[in-house]
Each structure stands twice: as C-alpha cells, then as structure tokens.
Design a protein around this motif. Sequence first.
Motif, PDB file in Angstrom:
ATOM      1  N   VAL A  59       0.841  -1.205   0.000  1.00  0.00           N
ATOM      2  CA  VAL A  59       0.000   0.000   0.000  1.00  0.00           C
ATOM      3  C   VAL A  59       0.877   1.256   0.000  1.00  0.00           C
ATOM      4  O   VAL A  59       0.653   2.179  -0.792  1.00  0.00           O
ATOM      5  CB  VAL A  59      -0.969   0.004   1.208  1.00  0.00           C
ATOM      6  CG1 VAL A  59      -1.659   1.352   1.356  1.00  0.00           C
ATOM      7  CG2 VAL A  59      -1.994  -1.103   1.063  1.00  0.00           C
ATOM      8  N   ASN A  60       1.888   1.277   0.849  1.00  0.00           N
ATOM      9  CA  ASN A  60       2.762   2.449   0.938  1.00  0.00           C
ATOM     10  C   ASN A  60       3.534   2.689  -0.346  1.00  0.00           C
ATOM     11  O   ASN A  60       3.827   3.835  -0.690  1.00  0.00           O
ATOM     12  CB  ASN A  60       3.724   2.308   2.115  1.00  0.00           C
ATOM     13  CG  ASN A  60       3.019   2.423   3.445  1.00  0.00           C
ATOM     14  OD1 ASN A  60       1.953   3.011   3.555  1.00  0.00           O
ATOM     15  ND2 ASN A  60       3.601   1.826   4.462  1.00  0.00           N
ATOM     16  N   SER A 114       3.086   7.489  -3.974  1.00  0.00           N
ATOM     17  CA  SER A 114       3.532   8.517  -4.917  1.00  0.00           C
ATOM     18  C   SER A 114       2.765   8.432  -6.230  1.00  0.00           C
ATOM     19  O   SER A 114       2.453   9.462  -6.844  1.00  0.00           O
ATOM     20  CB  SER A 114       5.036   8.407  -5.173  1.00  0.00           C
ATOM     21  OG  SER A 114       5.340   7.202  -5.852  1.00  0.00           O
ATOM     22  N   ASP A 115       2.420   7.211  -6.666  1.00  0.00           N
ATOM     23  CA  ASP A 115       1.634   7.079  -7.892  1.00  0.00           C
ATOM     24  C   ASP A 115       0.214   7.603  -7.712  1.00  0.00           C
ATOM     25  O   ASP A 115      -0.357   8.185  -8.633  1.00  0.00           O
ATOM     26  CB  ASP A 115       1.628   5.627  -8.385  1.00  0.00           C
ATOM     27  CG  ASP A 115       2.960   5.223  -8.990  1.00  0.00           C
ATOM     28  OD1 ASP A 115       3.597   6.089  -9.635  1.00  0.00           O
ATOM     29  OD2 ASP A 115       3.366   4.069  -8.823  1.00  0.00           O
ATOM     30  N   PHE A 116      -0.360   7.405  -6.531  1.00  0.00           N
ATOM     31  CA  PHE A 116      -1.681   7.981  -6.251  1.00  0.00           C
ATOM     32  C   PHE A 116      -1.624   9.497  -6.387  1.00  0.00           C
ATOM     33  O   PHE A 116      -2.492  10.109  -7.015  1.00  0.00           O
ATOM     34  CB  PHE A 116      -2.153   7.608  -4.837  1.00  0.00           C
ATOM     35  CG  PHE A 116      -3.005   6.383  -4.767  1.00  0.00           C
ATOM     36  CD1 PHE A 116      -4.354   6.433  -5.088  1.00  0.00           C
ATOM     37  CD2 PHE A 116      -2.465   5.170  -4.371  1.00  0.00           C
ATOM     38  CE1 PHE A 116      -5.150   5.305  -5.009  1.00  0.00           C
ATOM     39  CE2 PHE A 116      -3.251   4.037  -4.292  1.00  0.00           C
ATOM     40  CZ  PHE A 116      -4.596   4.096  -4.617  1.00  0.00           C
ATOM     41  N   GLY A 169      -1.747  15.239 -10.301  1.00  0.00           N
ATOM     42  CA  GLY A 169      -1.051  15.692 -11.496  1.00  0.00           C
ATOM     43  C   GLY A 169      -1.662  15.207 -12.796  1.00  0.00           C
ATOM     44  O   GLY A 169      -1.269  15.640 -13.867  1.00  0.00           O
ATOM     45  N   GLY A 170      -2.613  14.286 -12.698  1.00  0.00           N
ATOM     46  CA  GLY A 170      -3.263  13.784 -13.898  1.00  0.00           C
ATOM     47  C   GLY A 170      -2.382  12.870 -14.741  1.00  0.00           C
ATOM     48  O   GLY A 170      -2.655  12.663 -15.924  1.00  0.00           O
ATOM     49  N   ASN A 171      -1.351  12.295 -14.151  1.00  0.00           N
ATOM     50  CA  ASN A 171      -0.424  11.420 -14.860  1.00  0.00           C
ATOM     51  C   ASN A 171      -1.100  10.069 -15.133  1.00  0.00           C
ATOM     52  O   ASN A 171      -1.359   9.293 -14.230  1.00  0.00           O
ATOM     53  CB  ASN A 171       0.840  11.241 -14.019  1.00  0.00           C
ATOM     54  CG  ASN A 171       1.904  10.435 -14.706  1.00  0.00           C
ATOM     55  OD1 ASN A 171       1.626   9.470 -15.392  1.00  0.00           O
ATOM     56  ND2 ASN A 171       3.148  10.832 -14.492  1.00  0.00           N
ATOM     57  N   LYS A 172      -1.388   9.801 -16.408  1.00  0.00           N
ATOM     58  CA  LYS A 172      -2.119   8.585 -16.767  1.00  0.00           C
ATOM     59  C   LYS A 172      -1.298   7.328 -16.530  1.00  0.00           C
ATOM     60  O   LYS A 172      -1.848   6.286 -16.153  1.00  0.00           O
ATOM     61  CB  LYS A 172      -2.578   8.651 -18.216  1.00  0.00           C
ATOM     62  CG  LYS A 172      -3.655   9.690 -18.426  1.00  0.00           C
ATOM     63  CD  LYS A 172      -4.124   9.719 -19.858  1.00  0.00           C
ATOM     64  CE  LYS A 172      -5.169  10.823 -20.030  1.00  0.00           C
ATOM     65  NZ  LYS A 172      -5.665  10.870 -21.395  1.00  0.00           N
ATOM     66  N   ALA A 173       0.005   7.393 -16.735  1.00  0.00           N
ATOM     67  CA  ALA A 173       0.859   6.229 -16.486  1.00  0.00           C
ATOM     68  C   ALA A 173       0.843   5.857 -15.002  1.00  0.00           C
ATOM     69  O   ALA A 173       0.851   4.670 -14.646  1.00  0.00           O
ATOM     70  CB  ALA A 173       2.284   6.498 -16.944  1.00  0.00           C
ATOM     71  N   ALA A 174       0.789   6.864 -14.145  1.00  0.00           N
ATOM     72  CA  ALA A 174       0.703   6.605 -12.706  1.00  0.00           C
ATOM     73  C   ALA A 174      -0.620   5.917 -12.383  1.00  0.00           C
ATOM     74  O   ALA A 174      -0.673   5.046 -11.516  1.00  0.00           O
ATOM     75  CB  ALA A 174       0.842   7.903 -11.919  1.00  0.00           C
ATOM     76  N   GLY A 175      -1.685   6.285 -13.081  1.00  0.00           N
ATOM     77  CA  GLY A 175      -2.982   5.632 -12.890  1.00  0.00           C
ATOM     78  C   GLY A 175      -2.916   4.158 -13.231  1.00  0.00           C
ATOM     79  O   GLY A 175      -3.499   3.323 -12.538  1.00  0.00           O
ATOM     80  N   THR A 176      -2.190   3.829 -14.281  1.00  0.00           N
ATOM     81  CA  THR A 176      -2.010   2.424 -14.660  1.00  0.00           C
ATOM     82  C   THR A 176      -1.246   1.674 -13.568  1.00  0.00           C
ATOM     83  O   THR A 176      -1.608   0.553 -13.204  1.00  0.00           O
ATOM     84  CB  THR A 176      -1.260   2.319 -16.001  1.00  0.00           C
ATOM     85  OG1 THR A 176      -2.032   2.980 -17.001  1.00  0.00           O
ATOM     86  CG2 THR A 176      -1.034   0.878 -16.401  1.00  0.00           C
ATOM     87  N   VAL A 192      -1.170   2.445 -10.423  1.00  0.00           N
ATOM     88  CA  VAL A 192      -2.072   2.327  -9.272  1.00  0.00           C
ATOM     89  C   VAL A 192      -3.034   1.160  -9.481  1.00  0.00           C
ATOM     90  O   VAL A 192      -3.247   0.352  -8.577  1.00  0.00           O
ATOM     91  CB  VAL A 192      -2.850   3.643  -9.025  1.00  0.00           C
ATOM     92  CG1 VAL A 192      -3.979   3.421  -8.030  1.00  0.00           C
ATOM     93  CG2 VAL A 192      -1.919   4.732  -8.534  1.00  0.00           C
ATOM     94  N   ARG A 193      -3.588   1.057 -10.691  1.00  0.00           N
ATOM     95  CA  ARG A 193      -4.516  -0.047 -10.960  1.00  0.00           C
ATOM     96  C   ARG A 193      -3.817  -1.399 -10.819  1.00  0.00           C
ATOM     97  O   ARG A 193      -4.372  -2.331 -10.234  1.00  0.00           O
ATOM     98  CB  ARG A 193      -5.139   0.090 -12.346  1.00  0.00           C
ATOM     99  CG  ARG A 193      -6.178   1.179 -12.421  1.00  0.00           C
ATOM    100  CD  ARG A 193      -6.960   1.205 -13.733  1.00  0.00           C
ATOM    101  NE  ARG A 193      -6.104   1.379 -14.900  1.00  0.00           N
ATOM    102  CZ  ARG A 193      -5.838   0.429 -15.805  1.00  0.00           C
ATOM    103  NH1 ARG A 193      -6.372  -0.754 -15.704  1.00  0.00           N
ATOM    104  NH2 ARG A 193      -5.060   0.693 -16.830  1.00  0.00           N
ATOM    105  N   ASN A 194      -2.603  -1.492 -11.333  1.00  0.00           N
ATOM    106  CA  ASN A 194      -1.849  -2.740 -11.194  1.00  0.00           C
ATOM    107  C   ASN A 194      -1.546  -3.043  -9.733  1.00  0.00           C
ATOM    108  O   ASN A 194      -1.632  -4.189  -9.295  1.00  0.00           O
ATOM    109  CB  ASN A 194      -0.550  -2.675 -12.007  1.00  0.00           C
ATOM    110  CG  ASN A 194      -0.791  -2.716 -13.490  1.00  0.00           C
ATOM    111  OD1 ASN A 194      -1.835  -3.191 -13.942  1.00  0.00           O
ATOM    112  ND2 ASN A 194       0.156  -2.212 -14.259  1.00  0.00           N
TER     113      ASN A 194
END
Length: 59
Positions: free
Chosen positions: A11-12, A16-18, A24-31, A33-35
């Motif tokens: 979780v920790n 940073s990706d969250f 920041g709207g970073n779509k790669a970070a969203g991916t 997070v989903r993974n």
Amino acid sequence: MSRFKEMQDLVNSLESDFEKFYEGGNKAAGTRVRNGMQAIKNLAQEIRAEITAMKNAAK
C-alpha cells in the motif's frame, strides 16, 4: 505478522503514484495504481485463504 507488513509495504509503495495520478493527472501513474490495487487484491485473497486454513486446522 509478516503478511500484515507485506500488505502495508504494498500500500505504501503506491502513495507517490496515487499523488501523481490524482493531483497531477499522470495517466501512467494511474495504470501503476490499478496494477498495484490488483496486487493488493490478490495478496488479500491469499491472506484470507491462509487464515481460513489455519483456523480450520486448529479445530
């Protein structure tokens, strides 16, 4: 308790990706997070099965 620590670390590691995704709207970070959330789900299921097995073995 090592499984609890493993869950906390997972979780920790996503913090940073969250922030990158939600602030920041970073779509790669969203991916990522989903993974990561899928990995959390899988780990939780493993822990549930382990607890059930230990509980039933104690009877």
